[in-house]
Motif scaffolding. Sequence first.
Motif, PDB file in Angstrom:
ATOM      1  N   ALA A 184     -12.560  19.523  48.575  1.00  0.00           N
ATOM      2  CA  ALA A 184     -12.416  18.961  47.227  1.00  0.00           C
ATOM      3  C   ALA A 184     -11.194  19.516  46.516  1.00  0.00           C
ATOM      4  O   ALA A 184     -10.768  20.651  46.771  1.00  0.00           O
ATOM      5  CB  ALA A 184     -13.671  19.272  46.411  1.00  0.00           C
TER       6      ALA A 184
ATOM      7  N   PRO B 161     -13.017  14.534  44.094  1.00  0.00           N
ATOM      8  CA  PRO B 161     -13.871  15.279  43.166  1.00  0.00           C
ATOM      9  C   PRO B 161     -15.291  15.419  43.732  1.00  0.00           C
ATOM     10  O   PRO B 161     -15.780  14.492  44.397  1.00  0.00           O
ATOM     11  CB  PRO B 161     -13.866  14.391  41.920  1.00  0.00           C
TER      12      PRO B 161
ATOM     13  N   MET C  42     -11.664  14.398  36.595  1.00  0.00           N
ATOM     14  CA  MET C  42     -12.381  13.938  37.793  1.00  0.00           C
ATOM     15  C   MET C  42     -11.817  12.587  38.250  1.00  0.00           C
ATOM     16  O   MET C  42     -11.671  12.343  39.453  1.00  0.00           O
ATOM     17  CB  MET C  42     -13.881  13.785  37.486  1.00  0.00           C
TER      18      MET C  42
ATOM     19  N   ALA D  31     -17.769  10.569  42.795  1.00  0.00           N
ATOM     20  CA  ALA D  31     -17.769  11.979  43.186  1.00  0.00           C
ATOM     21  C   ALA D  31     -19.131  12.297  43.787  1.00  0.00           C
ATOM     22  O   ALA D  31     -20.145  12.262  43.082  1.00  0.00           O
ATOM     23  CB  ALA D  31     -17.528  12.860  41.957  1.00  0.00           C
TER      24      ALA D  31
END
Lengths: 254, 254
Positions: free
Chosen positions: B151, B72, B66, B97
Amino acid sequence: PCMIPKDHPRYESLMMRERIVEGYKMGITVLQGLIAHGRGEMFDYVLGEKSHDFALKAEKVAVALMMLSKRPVISVNGNTAVLVPEEISELSKLLNAPLEVNVFHFSKERVDRIKKYLERFGAEVLANCDAELNGLSHGRRIVDRRGIYVADTVLVPLEDGDRCEILKKHGKKVIAIDLNPLSRTAMMADVTIVDNIVRAIPNMIKFAKKLRDASREELEEIVKNYDNRKTLRLALETIRDNLTKIAEEKLRDI
Amino acid sequence: PCMIPKDHPRYESLMMRERIVEGYKMGITVLQGLIAHGRGEMFDYVLGEKSHDFALKAEKVAVALMMLSKRPVISVNGNTAVLVPEEISELSKLLNAPLEVNVFHFSKERVDRIKKYLERFGAEVLANCDAELNGLSHGRRIVDRRGIYVADTVLVPLEDGDRCEILKKHGKKVIAIDLNPLSRTAMMADVTIVDNIVRAIPNMIKFAKKLRDASREELEEIVKNYDNRKTLRLALETIRDNLTKIAEEKLRDI
């Protein structure tokens, strides 16, 4: 209206789920019953979703034991009522064993709804809630004076708790249907049927028809020497071996 | 108000169940989510209800992945929202994220309820429902143009379906949290965390804090050579061995 196509590989499993969800909307099953159903699904999956020999044997012994009993009773909770209403009513008639509504999450209204639902399938349903079993604190202590209270053998499908122990303390024989062979109920019952209820009850109906004209001696022969520990051991070994097999197949694919 | 005593041996498990049931009453979880939770309970039980080494390793790799990603996103469904609202919000901030609400049983009202619920814990929550992922027919196709749609890595806790496959087809890396190492999601993800979400997210928070000042090279070192098949194999072996151990102990007692 259920939109699951009949050829879906998980059709049976999804239909069961739908019936439990519908049951909640009818006020028959409860939210905790949905979670319990999920646990059962998982065990059935690792059992390969079939009735193994150890289950068929336990089902036959259970039927013989019910036939040998003076006052056999079939305890029914919300999940059982929606999953196999017709089948459990047929079994009840074949074994001369009344159904008795007995639920963990008790209300008189819920008990009456389950009773009414089952009566549509022609069963005799006890639900007087006029006696109490010592040693249980939750709703399941409330029983019918003509049923579980005086029963010598109780068939308990889909039990989730400590009732099996109490029934045993009250001197009753207990037959459990439980997909989890590790549960307290499974471990304490006299006969544990490790099988999905939607297969177990139809299997028991077949045995009941087959044994209809059996003599007392023949029935005693079936029950004699039955070893429930062996059933539990076989069930656990089957789950373990199936898990290993599924794992190997799946890991080969990725 | 929850009446489960803190010293109950099943306290943690029962509290989770209560939160899922409460979530249903709030319109955040759905009935199918309750059944799914039951399945998870079962796997956690046979895993010994602890974070094994293979899970900790996957959690660390997931955090590093991540951190290495450009965009992310953490996908959140109903069960995740009620089980770990605070923790997932903290992880979201630590990893930069955003959370995105993405549910199988879709309604704009439900998505908004989940968004509002999560925002109480200070998270940035995407829920615009203004883009669609090709290849998915159910509610999960509806995504946010700023989130899952663009993403490069998606953390997908508690997935139940075929979304993992589609996300992969769209070129995204998928990190799954799934107690069932046999599920399609678990098998197809790049990183599969076989752990209970209530342990997995706090573990990931710890790793995120520990790796906060790590260099890109250090993070790449963690991700490099990670073998998800090995994780799955270890998880399956652990379940099998635990089952054998539990079985032996239980069978000794009866």
